[in-house]
Design a protein around this motif. Structure first.
Motif, mmCIF file in Angstrom:
data_model
loop_
_atom_site.group_PDB
_atom_site.id
_atom_site.type_symbol
_atom_site.label_atom_id
_atom_site.label_comp_id
_atom_site.label_asym_id
_atom_site.label_seq_id
_atom_site.Cartn_x
_atom_site.Cartn_y
_atom_site.Cartn_z
ATOM 1 N N ARG A 164 -15.653 -19.046 28.051
ATOM 2 C CA ARG A 164 -14.933 -17.776 28.147
ATOM 3 C C ARG A 164 -15.807 -16.617 27.671
ATOM 4 O O ARG A 164 -15.864 -15.551 28.308
ATOM 5 C CB ARG A 164 -13.648 -17.847 27.320
ATOM 6 N N LYS A 165 -16.512 -16.838 26.541
ATOM 7 C CA LYS A 165 -17.394 -15.801 26.029
ATOM 8 C C LYS A 165 -18.526 -15.513 27.015
ATOM 9 O O LYS A 165 -18.889 -14.352 27.232
ATOM 10 C CB LYS A 165 -17.961 -16.212 24.674
ATOM 11 N N GLU A 166 -19.076 -16.604 27.600
ATOM 12 C CA GLU A 166 -20.154 -16.406 28.568
ATOM 13 C C GLU A 166 -19.661 -15.656 29.788
ATOM 14 O O GLU A 166 -20.332 -14.744 30.295
ATOM 15 C CB GLU A 166 -20.719 -17.779 28.986
ATOM 16 N N ASP A 167 -18.439 -16.035 30.260
ATOM 17 C CA ASP A 167 -17.865 -15.319 31.406
ATOM 18 C C ASP A 167 -17.600 -13.859 31.064
ATOM 19 O O ASP A 167 -17.851 -12.953 31.878
ATOM 20 C CB ASP A 167 -16.559 -16.005 31.837
ATOM 21 N N ALA A 168 -17.062 -13.634 29.828
ATOM 22 C CA ALA A 168 -16.810 -12.245 29.412
ATOM 23 C C ALA A 168 -18.117 -11.461 29.314
ATOM 24 O O ALA A 168 -18.187 -10.291 29.713
ATOM 25 C CB ALA A 168 -16.078 -12.238 28.068
ATOM 26 N N LYS A 169 -19.166 -12.136 28.798
ATOM 27 C CA LYS A 169 -20.464 -11.468 28.691
ATOM 28 C C LYS A 169 -21.017 -11.133 30.072
ATOM 29 O O LYS A 169 -21.506 -10.023 30.317
ATOM 30 C CB LYS A 169 -21.427 -12.382 27.937
ATOM 31 N N LYS A 170 -20.916 -12.123 30.987
ATOM 32 C CA LYS A 170 -21.390 -11.873 32.351
ATOM 33 C C LYS A 170 -20.572 -10.769 33.014
ATOM 34 O O LYS A 170 -21.120 -9.919 33.717
ATOM 35 C CB LYS A 170 -21.302 -13.158 33.169
ATOM 36 N N LYS A 171 -19.249 -10.823 32.781
ATOM 37 C CA LYS A 171 -18.390 -9.804 33.375
ATOM 38 C C LYS A 171 -18.731 -8.420 32.827
ATOM 39 O O LYS A 171 -18.801 -7.431 33.576
ATOM 40 C CB LYS A 171 -16.926 -10.141 33.095
ATOM 41 N N ALA A 172 -18.939 -8.360 31.481
ATOM 42 C CA ALA A 172 -19.299 -7.075 30.881
ATOM 43 C C ALA A 172 -20.648 -6.586 31.408
ATOM 44 O O ALA A 172 -20.825 -5.398 31.707
ATOM 45 C CB ALA A 172 -19.349 -7.217 29.355
ATOM 46 N N ALA A 173 -21.616 -7.555 31.540
ATOM 47 C CA ALA A 173 -22.926 -7.166 32.077
ATOM 48 C C ALA A 173 -22.810 -6.686 33.520
ATOM 49 O O ALA A 173 -23.434 -5.692 33.921
ATOM 50 C CB ALA A 173 -23.891 -8.343 31.979
ATOM 51 N N ALA B 209 -12.365 -34.716 20.691
ATOM 52 C CA ALA B 209 -12.592 -34.344 22.093
ATOM 53 C C ALA B 209 -11.898 -33.028 22.425
ATOM 54 O O ALA B 209 -12.457 -32.173 23.117
ATOM 55 C CB ALA B 209 -12.090 -35.461 23.006
ATOM 56 N N GLU B 210 -10.662 -32.848 21.909
ATOM 57 C CA GLU B 210 -9.955 -31.586 22.147
ATOM 58 C C GLU B 210 -10.695 -30.421 21.497
ATOM 59 O O GLU B 210 -10.786 -29.331 22.078
ATOM 60 C CB GLU B 210 -8.533 -31.682 21.588
ATOM 61 N N ARG B 211 -11.232 -30.651 20.264
ATOM 62 C CA ARG B 211 -11.982 -29.583 19.593
ATOM 63 C C ARG B 211 -13.225 -29.204 20.384
ATOM 64 O O ARG B 211 -13.510 -28.021 20.610
ATOM 65 C CB ARG B 211 -12.373 -30.030 18.188
ATOM 66 N N LYS B 212 -13.947 -30.246 20.848
ATOM 67 C CA LYS B 212 -15.153 -29.975 21.630
ATOM 68 C C LYS B 212 -14.804 -29.274 22.939
ATOM 69 O O LYS B 212 -15.502 -28.352 23.375
ATOM 70 C CB LYS B 212 -15.905 -31.273 21.909
ATOM 71 N N GLU B 213 -13.700 -29.720 23.573
ATOM 72 C CA GLU B 213 -13.285 -29.088 24.823
ATOM 73 C C GLU B 213 -12.886 -27.637 24.580
ATOM 74 O O GLU B 213 -13.211 -26.737 25.376
ATOM 75 C CB GLU B 213 -12.112 -29.862 25.433
ATOM 76 N N ALA B 214 -12.157 -27.417 23.448
ATOM 77 C CA ALA B 214 -11.773 -26.032 23.116
ATOM 78 C C ALA B 214 -13.007 -25.179 22.840
ATOM 79 O O ALA B 214 -13.089 -24.027 23.277
ATOM 80 C CB ALA B 214 -10.842 -26.035 21.894
ATOM 81 N N GLU B 215 -13.992 -25.760 22.115
ATOM 82 C CA GLU B 215 -15.221 -25.009 21.861
ATOM 83 C C GLU B 215 -15.961 -24.723 23.167
ATOM 84 O O GLU B 215 -16.510 -23.635 23.353
ATOM 85 C CB GLU B 215 -16.113 -25.797 20.905
ATOM 86 N N ARG B 216 -15.989 -25.744 24.063
ATOM 87 C CA ARG B 216 -16.667 -25.535 25.346
ATOM 88 C C ARG B 216 -15.973 -24.438 26.151
ATOM 89 O O ARG B 216 -16.630 -23.553 26.726
ATOM 90 C CB ARG B 216 -16.683 -26.829 26.150
ATOM 91 N N LYS B 217 -14.634 -24.490 26.186
ATOM 92 C CA LYS B 217 -13.893 -23.467 26.914
ATOM 93 C C LYS B 217 -14.102 -22.089 26.290
ATOM 94 O O LYS B 217 -14.226 -21.091 27.008
ATOM 95 C CB LYS B 217 -12.403 -23.816 26.940
ATOM 96 N N GLU B 218 -14.118 -22.030 24.923
ATOM 97 C CA GLU B 218 -14.330 -20.749 24.255
ATOM 98 C C GLU B 218 -15.718 -20.200 24.569
ATOM 99 O O GLU B 218 -15.888 -19.003 24.821
ATOM 100 C CB GLU B 218 -14.168 -20.936 22.740
ATOM 101 N N ALA B 219 -16.723 -21.125 24.536
ATOM 102 C CA ALA B 219 -18.082 -20.688 24.872
ATOM 103 C C ALA B 219 -18.168 -20.225 26.328
ATOM 104 O O ALA B 219 -18.801 -19.211 26.634
ATOM 105 C CB ALA B 219 -19.066 -21.831 24.622
#
Length: 365
Positions: free
Chosen positions: A176-185, A164-174
């Motif tokens: 974060r990447k999506e937020d960074a992508k949106k922010k960059a866009a 569950a922690e791994r999945k949560e970390a992956e979800r948070k990483e995804a």
């Protein structure tokens, strides 16, 4: 990261743990049994025995004779003599022996009964101990199985927690990447919008500057044109007055020649009409006049202004009027002023200027 989460760390299980536990339990059980029987193997009641002690009594001796002068002596207490042993008969002895034998047999039977009871008690105790030991083993086995189940359940829960922690970390990483992508866009969009705004502002500023420069140039040109027109009008007025006086003089000369004879008729013919203009004369006049046109306005289309010109034989401008308007008074006036500035106009191929002709001007030619 994904490999570690898919296969969480687990301690290496020790081999032979259950077998070692069972062997240790058996050794402790054997040691307890040996200690128990080592302590209780002589716990039976000892067999009683009777014995008769016989001691010889020394014979009584007569006291020594008193001396002549006797002294007082404390006499010891007399010791009672032991009773004389009873002399039993054979029958009584046999009866005593039989009684003693029966007594011993009874004691042996009681001792055997006691030993049997003790053996039965020990056997019951042993069985009870064995039952308790078996129950303890069963309880230990159940406890070990319970602990193993709890350990496996804890490992399962730990694995689920880590997953569950791994999945949560992956979800948070995804995320974060999506937020960074949106922010960059968004930043790129903002940058483009800012650049577009700056470009538009620069273009507007440039257009305003050009418009201001154009308006200023037009104003300056207009002011200059007005000043030139005013100066030209003054110079033209003076030139017209001079031309008129010159024309009057020429007309006077022409009139005088007509009254005197042949020479006057020849001069009059030159002044009165100079002949028709050659085919290229209008272009020569246009090339002479066009550099003097001062006009900065934007005219839709390419309208034509037709000017009728009258010249003296030497090319001096006698008059210039608009025979056909272009529809734009500014263009018409600019053309007329340019014609007046071009005075005198060039002569034709025969060395004389034509008396009159028309010339057409367009702003975009």
């Amino acid at each position: 990261m994904n490999t570690v989460a898919a296969y969480p760390y687990q301690p290496v299980k020790e081999r032979g743990t259950m077998r070692s536990f069972v062997l240790a339990l058996v050794m402790h059980l054997l040691l307890g049994i040996v200690l128990y029987y080592g302590v209780h193997w002589q716990s039976s009641t000892p067999v009683g025995a009777e014995a008769e002690l016989w001691e010889e009594i020394p014979a009584a001796t007569a006291p020594p004779p008193p001396p002549r002068e006797p002294e007082p002596v404390v006499q010891p207490r007399p010791v009672p003599a032991p009773p004389a042993p009873q002399v039993k008969s054979k029958v009584e002895e046999d009866a005593d022996i039989a009684l003693e034998k029966k007594k011993r047999q009874a004691e042996a039977a009681a001792r055997e009964e006691a030993e049997r009871k003790e053996t039965a008690r020990k056997e019951a105790v042993r069985k009870e101990e064995a039952r308790k030991e078996e129950a303890r083993k069963e309880e230990a086995r159940k406890d070990a199985a319970r602990k193993e189940a709890e350990r496996k359940e804890a490992e399962r829960k730990e694995a689920e927690r880590k997953e569950a922690e791994r999945k949560e970390a992956e979800r948070k990483e995804a995320q974060r990447k999506e937020d960074a992508k949106k922010k960059a866009a968004q930043q790129e969009q903002d940058r483009k919008e800012q650049a577009e705004r700056e470009r538009k502002e620069a273009a507007d500023a440039k257009a305003r500057a050009q418009a201001d420069a154009k308006a200023k140039a037009q104003a300056e040109a207009k002011a200059k044109a007005q000043a030139d027109a005013k100066a030209k009008a003054q110079s033209e007025a003076a030139a017209n007055a001079q031309r008129k006086s010159e024309l009057a003089r020429l007309q006077a000369l022409a009139g005088g020649g007509a009254g005197g004879g042949g020479v006057g008729s020849t001069t009059g013919a030159g002044a009165g009409g100079g002949g028709k203009a050659s085919p290229g004369y209008a272009d020569r006049v246009r090339r002479r006049v066009k550099p003097n046109i001062v006009f900065t306005e934007d005219v839709p289309g390419n309208p034509s202004a037709v000017v009728s010109v009258r010249l003296a034989p030497d090319g001096s401008l006698m008059s210039a009027r608009l025979s056909k308007s272009s529809g734009n008074s500014s263009w018409d006036n600019a053309v007329l002023r340019a014609v007046e500035r071009s005075d005198p106009l060039p002569r034709d191929e025969d060395g004389k200027a034509p008396a009159s002709f028309t010339i057409t001007f367009r702003p975009k030619d």
